[in-house]
Design a protein around this motif. Structure first.
Motif, PDB file in Angstrom:
ATOM      1  N   GLN A  50       0.850  -1.208   0.000  1.00 18.52           N
ATOM      2  CA  GLN A  50       0.000   0.000   0.000  1.00 18.52           C
ATOM      3  C   GLN A  50       0.890   1.265   0.000  1.00 18.52           C
ATOM      4  O   GLN A  50       0.622   2.218  -0.731  1.00 18.52           O
ATOM      5  CB  GLN A  50      -0.838  -0.024   1.278  1.00 18.52           C
ATOM      6  CG  GLN A  50      -2.209   0.582   1.172  1.00 18.52           C
ATOM      7  CD  GLN A  50      -2.944   0.444   2.517  1.00 18.52           C
ATOM      8  OE1 GLN A  50      -2.912  -0.630   3.124  1.00 18.52           O
ATOM      9  NE2 GLN A  50      -3.586   1.494   2.963  1.00 18.52           N
ATOM     10  N   ALA A  51       1.934   1.242   0.808  1.00 15.44           N
ATOM     11  CA  ALA A  51       2.830   2.406   0.893  1.00 15.44           C
ATOM     12  C   ALA A  51       3.561   2.626  -0.426  1.00 15.44           C
ATOM     13  O   ALA A  51       3.674   3.761  -0.918  1.00 15.44           O
ATOM     14  CB  ALA A  51       3.833   2.211   2.030  1.00 15.44           C
ATOM     15  N   LEU A  52       4.022   1.542  -1.028  1.00 13.78           N
ATOM     16  CA  LEU A  52       4.764   1.666  -2.283  1.00 13.78           C
ATOM     17  C   LEU A  52       3.860   2.150  -3.416  1.00 13.78           C
ATOM     18  O   LEU A  52       4.254   2.988  -4.234  1.00 13.78           O
ATOM     19  CB  LEU A  52       5.388   0.312  -2.654  1.00 13.78           C
ATOM     20  CG  LEU A  52       6.649  -0.033  -1.859  1.00 13.78           C
ATOM     21  CD1 LEU A  52       6.930  -1.535  -1.908  1.00 13.78           C
ATOM     22  CD2 LEU A  52       7.846   0.744  -2.404  1.00 13.78           C
ATOM     23  N   THR A  53       2.631   1.641  -3.440  1.00 13.63           N
ATOM     24  CA  THR A  53       1.680   2.049  -4.485  1.00 13.63           C
ATOM     25  C   THR A  53       1.373   3.541  -4.343  1.00 13.63           C
ATOM     26  O   THR A  53       1.373   4.286  -5.339  1.00 13.63           O
ATOM     27  CB  THR A  53       0.378   1.219  -4.368  1.00 13.63           C
ATOM     28  OG1 THR A  53       0.735  -0.158  -4.408  1.00 13.63           O
ATOM     29  CG2 THR A  53      -0.596   1.517  -5.489  1.00 13.63           C
ATOM     30  N   ALA A  54       1.131   3.975  -3.108  1.00 11.10           N
ATOM     31  CA  ALA A  54       0.810   5.397  -2.879  1.00 11.10           C
ATOM     32  C   ALA A  54       1.995   6.284  -3.261  1.00 11.10           C
ATOM     33  O   ALA A  54       1.835   7.320  -3.927  1.00 11.10           O
ATOM     34  CB  ALA A  54       0.450   5.606  -1.407  1.00 11.10           C
ATOM     35  N   ALA A  55       3.190   5.874  -2.858  1.00  8.64           N
ATOM     36  CA  ALA A  55       4.379   6.684  -3.120  1.00  8.64           C
ATOM     37  C   ALA A  55       4.641   6.806  -4.623  1.00  8.64           C
ATOM     38  O   ALA A  55       4.917   7.890  -5.139  1.00  8.64           O
ATOM     39  CB  ALA A  55       5.591   6.067  -2.419  1.00  8.64           C
ATOM     40  N   LYS A  56       4.523   5.691  -5.301  1.00  5.72           N
ATOM     41  CA  LYS A  56       4.787   5.670  -6.746  1.00  5.72           C
ATOM     42  C   LYS A  56       3.807   6.616  -7.471  1.00  5.72           C
ATOM     43  O   LYS A  56       4.201   7.377  -8.355  1.00  5.72           O
ATOM     44  CB  LYS A  56       4.620   4.221  -7.232  1.00  5.72           C
ATOM     45  CG  LYS A  56       5.095   3.946  -8.610  1.00  5.72           C
ATOM     46  CD  LYS A  56       6.563   3.605  -8.621  1.00  5.72           C
ATOM     47  CE  LYS A  56       7.076   3.556 -10.054  1.00  5.72           C
ATOM     48  NZ  LYS A  56       8.484   3.812 -10.148  1.00  5.72           N
ATOM     49  N   ARG A  57       2.536   6.537  -7.080  1.00  6.97           N
ATOM     50  CA  ARG A  57       1.517   7.383  -7.724  1.00  6.97           C
ATOM     51  C   ARG A  57       1.759   8.865  -7.428  1.00  6.97           C
ATOM     52  O   ARG A  57       1.788   9.704  -8.326  1.00  6.97           O
ATOM     53  CB  ARG A  57       0.132   6.977  -7.202  1.00  6.97           C
ATOM     54  CG  ARG A  57      -1.026   7.692  -7.867  1.00  6.97           C
ATOM     55  CD  ARG A  57      -2.219   7.859  -6.936  1.00  6.97           C
ATOM     56  NE  ARG A  57      -1.946   8.781  -5.848  1.00  6.97           N
ATOM     57  CZ  ARG A  57      -2.063   8.480  -4.559  1.00  6.97           C
ATOM     58  NH1 ARG A  57      -2.438   7.279  -4.162  1.00  6.97           N
ATOM     59  NH2 ARG A  57      -1.786   9.384  -3.633  1.00  6.97           N
ATOM     60  N   ALA A  58       1.974   9.165  -6.144  1.00  5.02           N
ATOM     61  CA  ALA A  58       2.068  10.572  -5.733  1.00  5.02           C
ATOM     62  C   ALA A  58       3.318  11.256  -6.277  1.00  5.02           C
ATOM     63  O   ALA A  58       3.324  12.472  -6.518  1.00  5.02           O
ATOM     64  CB  ALA A  58       2.063  10.645  -4.203  1.00  5.02           C
ATOM     65  N   GLN A  59       4.383  10.497  -6.469  1.00  3.33           N
ATOM     66  CA  GLN A  59       5.668  11.111  -6.828  1.00  3.33           C
ATOM     67  C   GLN A  59       5.613  11.854  -8.168  1.00  3.33           C
ATOM     68  O   GLN A  59       6.206  12.917  -8.315  1.00  3.33           O
ATOM     69  CB  GLN A  59       6.758  10.024  -6.849  1.00  3.33           C
ATOM     70  CG  GLN A  59       8.165  10.580  -6.935  1.00  3.33           C
ATOM     71  CD  GLN A  59       8.681  10.657  -8.364  1.00  3.33           C
ATOM     72  OE1 GLN A  59       8.316   9.832  -9.200  1.00  3.33           O
ATOM     73  NE2 GLN A  59       9.520  11.650  -8.649  1.00  3.33           N
TER      74      GLN A  59
END
Ligand code: NDP
Length: 485
Positions: A50-59
């Protein structure tokens, strides 16, 4: 308890607190009393994902914003941190046991300095123009992508900011995994960043032990890993990052030398030795734990040092008068006490302290050994506790060779009134961070980091920008393209 130490939930992902009780519970212990003050859960693979998916999208969106816009948010976060310094310092004291006298001036404040400094710098991050006759090349300084920060337990707020601020300024997203020993403070950093306007997903905190850190380091969505930790962990994390060809910053341990020449101002040298051995109960990576003192002043130095240690106020870390608190954990105290036993067994002279302090909490005495020789275990291995080794010397060239005879190279210090000798010695140190007539200052404006086994890369200062961004060259031809056929 004046503040609630139990966080809303264990993790902070995509702009909000997230819980998953399927993860193994981690009890947070207040080192001054041994009481459990909070429980968090280690991240499950679903939480990490979940953290990796959010980070990848937001970046991507974050990188598309201007540096001025990004910087404004970081500077706002710095202001909020300063306004809340009191509560954040109390939480830092609960998390680590460090006295409020220290945390109120070092932790959230230095975290705020990093947010302010890199917030100010965000708008100045630019490429360059290289003229090649009529043609030209321009460079773009681009973010790396998703950066993972893995923290040690001694400075949980500061480490969360030292890694987060430059990463965000450069347009990256961050996933921070605090040490399992001190999981509370980084959550507050995440909360404050979101309150300051940071879009969701850019600064995430996931809890866990080494296995959670390892799962982040090996994930293909991660572009950079910045670790603050011990050399053995550094070796593992560096190797895992190399497998995926990821960028790294390694801030690791040390066994740093401090050299006190016969012409030194003894009072200042004693102050430096106290700062470099007993601040945070000796749990500081850059500590100058091998104190080489010229034999002409050795006894005067030891006498004054012992006298000054007698002024230490050991006790309740929340009392603003307390200047020496407990160790972070029972385990860390036992490690330090075990080294003291080794020092005594090897024949070093115990000048001060040397014992655990009876009662609740993980208290031990600040400890000084004299007549330490280079081959003793207490002169070779990082103790990470309040144990100072004093070694004798008479000759500059000899002491320099001995000072550098270590696998580590984080910091080094010299005390002397001789100007040319001070600079000669600083130039001769095999260490990344050196001090002349002071010790352990770490302003955000100055690069911080080690050489040899103590690390790779630099934190703080303009140097950190190099480690959280990469350069793209764009060649522009103004005329026709010549080809051989
Ligand atoms: P550790 O090396 O034990 O742990 C550091 C962090 O790495 C922790 O969050 C730990 O998780 C995590 N970790 C452990 N194994 C792995 C792995 N295989 N993959 C990914 N992550 C992993 O250090 P300590 O927390 O005990 O901190 C003390 C050390 O930190 C000292 O040696 C000190 O010198 C160094 N240090 C260096 C500083 C510097 O700037 N150079 C500053 C401060 C400390 P967990 O603990 O939850 O298992």
């Amino acid at each position: 308890m004046s503040i609630n130490t139990q966080p809303t939930a264990s993790h902070f992902i995509d702009g909000q607190y997230v819980e998953d009780t399927a993860g193994a519970p981690i009890e947070v212990i207040y080192p001054a009393t041994g009481e459990v003050i909070a429980t968090v859960h280690a991240a499950t693979p679903a939480i990490v994902d979940q953290a990796l998916t959010a980070a990848k999208r937001a970046q991507r969106e974050w990188a598309a914003m201007s540096g001025t816009e990004r910087g404004r948010i970081l500077r706002r976060a710095a202001d909020i941190m300063r306004e809340r310094n009191h509560d954040l310092s109390i939480l830092e004291t609960y998390d680590t046991g460090k006295p409020y006298q220290e945390t109120s001036v070092v932790d959230a404040t230095s975290g705020a300095d990093a947010l302010e400094y890199f917030g100010g710098m965000a708008a100045t991050i630019t490429g360059e123009h290289i003229q090649l006759g009529e043609d030209w090349v321009y460079t773009r300084r681009e973010p790396l992508g998703v950066c993972v920060g893995i923290g040690a337990w001694n400075y949980p707020t500061q480490i969360a900011c030292w890694k987060g601020a430059p990463a965000l300024a450069c347009g990256n997203a961050v996933i921070f995994k605090p040490s399992e020993t001190t999981p509370l403070c980084a959550l507050k950093v995440a909360e404050i960043l979101v309150e300051a306007g940071l879009p969701a997903g850019l600064y995430n905190v996931v809890q866990g032990l080494g296995d959670v850190g390892a799962s982040l380091v090996t994930d293909p969505r991660v572009d950079k890993v910045s670790l603050t930790g011990s050399v053995p962990t550094g070796r593992k994390v560096y190797a895992a990052a190399a497998e995926g060809m990821k960028h790294v910053t390694m801030e690791l341990g040390g066994k740093s030398p401090m050299i006190v020449f016969e012409d030194a101002d003894i009072e200042n040298a004693v102050s430096g030795a106290i700062l470099g051995n007993f601040y945070s109960s000796g749990q500081v990576c850059s500590n100058g734990t091998r104190v080489f003192v010229h034999t002409d002043i050795k006894e005067a130095f030891l006498a004054r040092l012992s006298e000054r240690l007698g002024d230490a106020v050991i006790g309740d870390p929340m009392d603003p008068d307390t200047s020496f608190g407990p160790m972070v954990s029972k385990r860390q105290m036992e490690i330090a006490l075990d080294y003291i036993a080794k020092g005594e067994a090897e024949g070093a002279r115990l000048v001060y302290g040397g014992k655990a302090i009876e009662g609740d909490g993980f208290y031990m005495q600040p400890t000084i050994f004299a007549d330490v020789t280079d081959d003793m275990v207490i002169a070779r291995e990082e103790i990470f506790g309040p144990v100072m080794a004093v070694l004798d010397f008479t000759d500059e060239a000899d002491v320099m060779a001995r000072a550098n005879d270590t696998e580590f190279g984080l910091a080094a210090g010299v005390f002397t009134r001789d100007l040319t000798r001070a600079h000669r010695v600083a130039a001769g140190f095999e260490a990344g961070t050196c001090y002349i007539n002071t010790y352990n200052d770490a302003p955000v404006e100055a690069p911080f980091g080690g050489v040899k086994a103590s690390g790779v890369g630099r934190e703080n200062s303009k140097a950190a920008i190099e480690h959280y961004s990469q350069v793209k060259s764009v060649y522009v031809r103004m005329g026709d393209v010549e080809a051989p056929f």
